[in-house]
Design a protein around this motif. Structure first.
Motif, PDB file in Angstrom:
ATOM      1  N   UNK A 130     -10.425  22.352 -23.285  1.00  0.00           N
ATOM      2  CA  UNK A 130     -10.985  22.527 -23.100  1.00  0.00           C
ATOM      3  C   UNK A 130     -12.752  21.142 -23.056  1.00  0.00           C
ATOM      4  N   UNK A 131     -12.669  21.236 -23.907  1.00  0.00           N
ATOM      5  CA  UNK A 131     -13.078  19.467 -24.372  1.00  0.00           C
ATOM      6  C   UNK A 131     -13.291  18.227 -23.959  1.00  0.00           C
ATOM      7  N   UNK A 132     -11.935  18.004 -23.138  1.00  0.00           N
ATOM      8  CA  UNK A 132     -11.936  17.745 -22.734  1.00  0.00           C
ATOM      9  C   UNK A 132     -12.574  17.270 -20.851  1.00  0.00           C
ATOM     10  N   UNK A 133     -12.189  18.214 -20.613  1.00  0.00           N
ATOM     11  CA  UNK A 133     -12.326  18.646 -19.729  1.00  0.00           C
ATOM     12  C   UNK A 133     -13.845  18.878 -18.785  1.00  0.00           C
ATOM     13  N   UNK A 134     -14.298  19.708 -20.172  1.00  0.00           N
ATOM     14  CA  UNK A 134     -16.140  19.491 -20.357  1.00  0.00           C
ATOM     15  C   UNK A 134     -16.679  18.241 -20.078  1.00  0.00           C
ATOM     16  N   UNK A 135     -16.184  17.538 -20.838  1.00  0.00           N
ATOM     17  CA  UNK A 135     -16.668  15.946 -21.527  1.00  0.00           C
ATOM     18  C   UNK A 135     -16.094  15.146 -20.223  1.00  0.00           C
ATOM     19  N   UNK A 136     -15.718  15.010 -19.540  1.00  0.00           N
ATOM     20  CA  UNK A 136     -15.398  14.640 -18.234  1.00  0.00           C
ATOM     21  C   UNK A 136     -16.243  14.897 -17.022  1.00  0.00           C
ATOM     22  N   UNK A 137     -16.615  16.397 -16.910  1.00  0.00           N
ATOM     23  CA  UNK A 137     -17.572  16.686 -16.581  1.00  0.00           C
ATOM     24  C   UNK A 137     -18.775  16.217 -16.801  1.00  0.00           C
ATOM     25  N   UNK A 138     -19.518  16.320 -18.132  1.00  0.00           N
ATOM     26  CA  UNK A 138     -20.695  15.629 -18.867  1.00  0.00           C
ATOM     27  C   UNK A 138     -21.028  14.008 -18.074  1.00  0.00           C
ATOM     28  N   UNK A 139     -19.791  13.424 -18.578  1.00  0.00           N
ATOM     29  CA  UNK A 139     -19.497  12.523 -17.818  1.00  0.00           C
ATOM     30  C   UNK A 139     -20.104  11.327 -16.904  1.00  0.00           C
ATOM     31  N   UNK A 140     -19.466  12.589 -15.723  1.00  0.00           N
ATOM     32  CA  UNK A 140     -19.856  12.253 -14.008  1.00  0.00           C
ATOM     33  C   UNK A 140     -21.015  12.139 -13.784  1.00  0.00           C
ATOM     34  N   UNK A 141     -21.395  13.322 -14.734  1.00  0.00           N
ATOM     35  CA  UNK A 141     -23.044  13.774 -14.277  1.00  0.00           C
ATOM     36  C   UNK A 141     -23.859  12.839 -15.068  1.00  0.00           C
ATOM     37  N   UNK A 142     -23.880  11.985 -15.679  1.00  0.00           N
ATOM     38  CA  UNK A 142     -24.535  11.065 -16.316  1.00  0.00           C
ATOM     39  C   UNK A 142     -24.600  10.049 -15.607  1.00  0.00           C
ATOM     40  N   UNK A 143     -23.275   9.821 -14.940  1.00  0.00           N
ATOM     41  CA  UNK A 143     -23.140   8.383 -14.075  1.00  0.00           C
ATOM     42  C   UNK A 143     -23.761   8.626 -12.803  1.00  0.00           C
ATOM     43  N   UNK A 144     -23.511   9.677 -13.005  1.00  0.00           N
ATOM     44  CA  UNK A 144     -24.265  10.110 -10.711  1.00  0.00           C
ATOM     45  C   UNK A 144     -25.811   9.752 -11.490  1.00  0.00           C
TER      46      UNK A 144
END
Length: 238
Positions: A130-144
């Motif tokens: 769950x942490x890995x998946x949510x972190x991946x999503x948060x990183x993509x949002x941050x980069x966007x």
């Protein structure tokens, strides 16, 4: 012999009741939700807060890096400071911000899960995944969000909020089924990041991290979003 009469009577009455109502219907949940799942909305809340972790993390990174490089002022109370600008290209600046976005959003996401699971006792299995998946999503949002800052300046914060928060909320399907949404919102749900993160989070929390239940789609489409933001970031800064 007298002692056997009640049992015969009871059996006869039971048979009579069975003949009168041969079928008894009972409604039960197909897959009951965990007791601490906010009636099935915990996945939506966690996904929405993940979006905010990425958005707020990007805003913090953008302000900090621009201030350190001398392209923005640092203001604290009555103090005002601006450094001498550093000779650096827009592409190098974005690259430095992207590097920081690989660290800060996962930390914020970890704190989010610590509060939700450790303090508020939210039911969650596969916590590491769950942490890995949510972190991946948060990183993509941050980069966007950082790409939008690079493309539009301070106006990029408003564009990111409209794209990642307001439009995503309306088309995520988190509180209203997608089938009940207007056609435009059903269309935007195909690429809005909140829906993809929500599908993966639901799979992890409620369906034992099953790929067909949404986890595969969540990882795949979030990865596609990452590639698109990388291409767009290179295009607008070079």
């Amino acid at each position: 012999m007298a002692g056997t009469v009640p049992s015969v009577t009871t059996t006869s009455s039971s048979l009579a009741a069975l003949r009168a109502n041969p079928l008894t219907l009972e409604t039960v949940p197909f897959r009951p939700l965990p007791p601490h799942s906010a009636l099935g909305l915990s996945a939506f809340y966690i996904s929405l807060l993940t979006i905010m972790c990425g958005f707020l993390g990007a805003t913090l990174i953008n302000t900090t890096v621009d201030g350190a490089l001398g392209y923005a002022t640092n203001e604290i109370g009555p103090k005002w400071q601006q450094r001498m600008p550093v000779r650096i290209t827009r592409w190098q600046t974005l690259l430095a911000k992207w590097a920081m976005s690989l660290v800060i959003p996962p930390i914020l996401t970890g704190l989010l899960l610590l509060v939700a699971i450790g303090i508020l006792n939210m039911d969650a299995s596969h916590i590491a995944l769950l942490w890995v998946f949510l972190s991946f999503g948060a990183v993509v949002i941050a980069m966007g969000t950082l790409v939008l800052f690079a493309a539009f300046g301070n106006l990029g914060q408003l564009v990111a909020m409209l794209l990642f928060v307001y439009l995503a909320l309306a088309s995520s399907g988190g509180t209203i089924p997608l089938q009940a949404l207007p056609g435009v919102l059903r269309f935007t749900a195909n690429f809005e990041p909140l829906r993809q993160i929500l599908d993966g989070t639901r799979s992890i929390l409620y369906f034992s991290a099953s790929g067909p239940a949404g986890l595969t789609r969540g990882f795949l489409l979030t990865g596609v979003g990452l590639v698109l933001w990388l291409i767009l970031g290179v295009a607008v800064t070079t």
